[in-house]
Design a protein around this motif. Structure first.
Motif, PDB file in Angstrom:
ATOM      1  N   TRP A  11       0.844  -1.199   0.000  1.00 63.15           N
ATOM      2  CA  TRP A  11       0.000   0.000   0.000  1.00 63.15           C
ATOM      3  C   TRP A  11       0.875   1.243   0.000  1.00 63.15           C
ATOM      4  N   LYS A  12       0.624   2.171  -0.898  1.00 64.10           N
ATOM      5  CA  LYS A  12       1.456   3.384  -0.954  1.00 64.10           C
ATOM      6  C   LYS A  12       0.714   4.543  -0.284  1.00 64.10           C
ATOM      7  N   TYR A  13       1.417   5.317   0.473  1.00 67.30           N
ATOM      8  CA  TYR A  13       0.773   6.430   1.184  1.00 67.30           C
ATOM      9  C   TYR A  13       1.794   7.531   1.423  1.00 67.30           C
ATOM     10  N   GLU A  14       1.328   8.563   2.130  1.00 68.36           N
ATOM     11  CA  GLU A  14       2.173   9.738   2.285  1.00 68.36           C
ATOM     12  C   GLU A  14       2.207  10.152   3.752  1.00 68.36           C
ATOM     13  N   ALA A  15       3.361  10.621   4.195  1.00 75.59           N
ATOM     14  CA  ALA A  15       3.438  11.257   5.511  1.00 75.59           C
ATOM     15  C   ALA A  15       3.523  12.755   5.261  1.00 75.59           C
ATOM     16  N   ILE A  16       2.656  13.507   5.950  1.00 70.86           N
ATOM     17  CA  ILE A  16       2.687  14.981   5.820  1.00 70.86           C
ATOM     18  C   ILE A  16       3.185  15.552   7.137  1.00 70.86           C
ATOM     19  N   ILE A  17       4.208  16.372   7.058  1.00 73.60           N
ATOM     20  CA  ILE A  17       4.768  16.966   8.272  1.00 73.60           C
ATOM     21  C   ILE A  17       4.534  18.459   8.176  1.00 73.60           C
ATOM     22  N   SER A  18       3.701  18.983   9.055  1.00 75.02           N
ATOM     23  CA  SER A  18       3.329  20.388   8.937  1.00 75.02           C
ATOM     24  C   SER A  18       2.927  20.938  10.311  1.00 75.02           C
TER      25      SER A  18
END
Ligand code: NAD
Ligand code: GLY
Length: 385
Positions: free
Chosen positions: A14-21
């Motif tokens: 499964w491909k996903y994203e980490a968002i750091i904000s």
């Protein structure tokens, strides 16, 4: 969402994203809708009694504003609740609230909550979606990424679980303002562990960042904009490294011992787990045990002629700058040896030590290739410090 750094995580399943904000917790609703591809579903937020009064309201509001129907399940705080009983009561709750396969779980907490939420998501209806909102430094740079989920058992730590990747990871470093200094130290030790495996670039970036924390007050990191930005970049770089390993060896295959083997992420962990076990999992934070474990693995590498003295001293200095670690000289060498003997991560009956040849060059060494006299003298020396 304001400025953000994004890291793509690409395991096979499964491909996903980490968002750091920084400040992004208030945007959790829009983010969840994007990750799940829908808003007309239920979300169960799993958190604990310490985190709920600080952040649950904000996250609930953000999700409901976007259209989700939210439920929250609040566990007591602590590693000892990462057990089958917590899973059972949470699954029961999901069942009573009639959660369907199109519904999802949000984990709001550190590694303990993330591991429980992920495992429940892996087995409820044979798998539903889950989202990670990590609130400790350790969870941000390590446990929220990579899909290892699970619980502790009477026969050992993390021995029942599943690989189940989250649909997305939302990291708001501002939440670290409320984290105790000891937990920051624990997270920094895990960061040093990853940096030592990754190579000089991440190692230097991590080392430079430690100066910001040694000023003493974590909230200072976020009062200056350039610090916040630097910290987001640091978290992203740590995740990028971990995600490379996860992409190469998602399920930590038993026989693969190449340079991208997921086993290398256990650098420092063999001794760390022995310390935690011999002190009944109550004395040390996991990351603190890893701090001691990194020093132990470096010293063992040196005694086996793999690592030079300067690198060991460098690692010692960097771990010291993460913050004070609880003393371990009251632990008897025999207790460590017994704990090592029962380490369940053996392969063919032999422990796999992750050692270092240089910063950025780990090596997997089977325990039966390490002379008992060298291991014993390294244990004694580590406990004397
Ligand atoms: P933790 O989850 O117990 O959190 C540490 C403490 O900080 C707890 O008291 C928690 O309530 C509190 N806390 C969390 N966020 C806070 C915040 N923003 N403000 C104030 N208090 C806050 O510990 P951890 O170090 O995050 O995680 C350790 C766990 O992670 C262990 O169970 C370990 O096995 C697991 N782990 C899993 C993986 C993985 O890949 N799945 C990797 C590393 C560690
Ligand atoms: N923290 C070790 C791993 O994710 O494999």
């Amino acid at each position: 969402m304001g400025t953000s750094v994004r890291v793509k995580i690409r395991p096979t399943s499964w491909k996903y994203e980490a968002i750091i904000s920084t400040g992004s917790l208030a945007e959790a609703g829009r983010w969840a809708a994007k990750c799940l591809g829908r808003t007309e579903s239920k979300i169960a937020i799993l958190t604990n009694r310490k985190i709920a009064p600080i952040y649950l309201g904000l996250v609930t509001h953000a999700l409901e504003r976007t259209g989700f129907e939210t439920y929250s399940f609040i566990l007591p705080d602590g590693e000892r609740y990462k057990n089958l009983s917590s899973i059972e009561t949470f699954l029961q709750y999901l069942g009573e609230k009639n959660f369907q396969r199109t519904d999802a779980i949000v984990s709001l907490g550190g590694g303990v909550i993330g591991d429980i939420a992920g495992f429940a998501a892996a087995i409820y209806l044979r798998g539903i979606g889950f989202l990670q909102v990590p609130t400790t430094l350790l969870a941000m740079i390590d446990s929220s990424v990579g899909g290892k989920t699970g619980i502790n058992t009477p026969f050992g730590k993390n021995l029942v679980g599943a690989f189940h990747q989250p649909r997305g990871v939302l990291i708001d470093p501002a939440v670290l303002c409320t984290l105790e200094q000891r937990e920051i130290t624990a997270g920094l030790c895990e960061a040093v562990k990853q940096a030592a495996l990754a190579g000089e670039k991440l190692f230097d970036q991590t080392r430079e960042l430690l100066d910001v924390f040694t000023e003493g007050d974590v909230s200072k990191v976020f009062t200056r904009k350039e610090n916040a930005r630097r910290f987001e970049q640091f978290i992203a770089a740590q995740i990028r490294f971990k995600s490379e390993i996860v992409a190469a060896d998602e399920r930590e295959s038993a026989r693969y011992v190449g340079p991208k083997s997921r086993k290398i992420l256990n650098f420092g962990h063999t001794f760390a787990h022995a310390l935690e076990k011999s002190t009944d999992y109550r004395y040390l934070r996991h990351g603190e045990a890893v701090g001691h474990g990194v020093l132990f693995a470096a010293e063992l590498s040196k005694r086996l002629g793999l690592l030079d003295k300067d690198s060991v001293n460098l690692l010692r200095d960097v771990v010291r700058r993460c913050g004070p670690l609880p003393q371990i000289h009251h632990i008897a060498p025999d207790e460590i040896r017994t704990a090592l003997r029962y380490d369940k991560k053996n392969i063919d009956g032999t422990l796999q030590w992750i050692l270092l040849q240089q910063i950025g060059k780990p090596r997997i060494v089977p325990g039966n290739q390490i002379p008992a006299s060298v291991l014993n003298s390294t244990i004694k020396a580590a406990l004397r410090k």
